[in-house]
Write an enzyme that holds these catalytic residues in place. Structure first.
Site, PDB file in Angstrom:
ATOM      1  CG  ASN A  47      -2.005   0.959   1.072  1.00 24.09           C
ATOM      2  OD1 ASN A  47      -2.047   1.677   0.100  1.00 24.09           O
ATOM      3  ND2 ASN A  47      -2.907   0.992   2.009  1.00 24.09           N
ATOM      4  CB  ILE A  53      -4.621   2.055  -2.085  1.00 23.97           C
ATOM      5  CG1 ILE A  53      -3.940   2.523  -3.389  1.00 23.97           C
ATOM      6  CG2 ILE A  53      -4.877   0.566  -2.154  1.00 23.97           C
ATOM      7  CD1 ILE A  53      -2.538   1.991  -3.504  1.00 23.97           C
ATOM      8  N   PRO A  54      -7.946   2.498  -0.553  1.00 26.15           N
ATOM      9  CG  PRO A  54     -10.202   2.521  -1.140  1.00 26.15           C
ATOM     10  CD  PRO A  54      -8.826   2.832  -1.660  1.00 26.15           C
ATOM     11  CB  CYS A  55      -5.897  -1.495   2.109  1.00 27.26           C
ATOM     12  SG  CYS A  55      -5.157  -0.073   2.865  1.00 27.26           S
ATOM     13  CE1 TYR A  56     -10.268   3.265   3.817  1.00 26.90           C
ATOM     14  CE2 TYR A  56     -12.499   2.420   4.169  1.00 26.90           C
ATOM     15  CZ  TYR A  56     -11.651   3.425   3.713  1.00 26.90           C
ATOM     16  OH  TYR A  56     -12.176   4.551   3.161  1.00 26.90           O
TER      17      TYR A  56
END
Length: 105
Positions: A47, A53-56
């Site tokens: 990330n 990049i809303p990895c969540y």
DNA sequence: GGGGTGACGCGTC
DNA sequence: CGACGCGCCACCC
């Protein structure tokens, strides 16, 4: 041009709309191959731009966040998803309602 | 160039 | 129903 798997994955993750979540396999499939599930996890781990990049918004097949390291250290991402209006059943997301559908391009 | 690891998915026992 | 192992591909050293 030949963007690396990471770049493709990042693009897909960035495409996840607000209030919705996608699974690693889903992102991997949209990125090119569902077998990239592992690469997706690796990509999100890297990330480089969490700002885009809303990895969540990326959860595992269970609709649960990674059992290993939950970004931020904890259910932090879960809280973020809830903030977007995503409902959680215990600790799992209501995939049936919030799992990001495949926007056929 | 080779080896090891990994924030997964699925099947099978 | 629960738990375990295997496999896929890419990145890093």
């Amino acid at each position: 041009m030949e963007q690396s798997a990471f770049e493709k994955i990042y693009e897909v993750v960035k495409q996840i709309p607000y209030g919705q979540v996608a699974t690693y396999g889903q992102v991997a499939a949209l990125a090119g191959n569902k077998r990239w599930a592992r690469v997706v996890g690796y990509a999100l781990h890297a990330n480089p731009d969490p700002d885009h990049i809303p990895c969540y918004r990326v959860v595992n097949r269970e609709g649960r966040v990674s059992d290993a390291f939950a970004f931020g250290g904890g259910n932090r991402q879960v809280e973020l998803l809830k903030a977007e209006g995503v409902e959680f059943v215990g600790d799992c997301v209501d995939m049936e309602q919030y799992q990001w559908e495949r926007p056929v391009y």
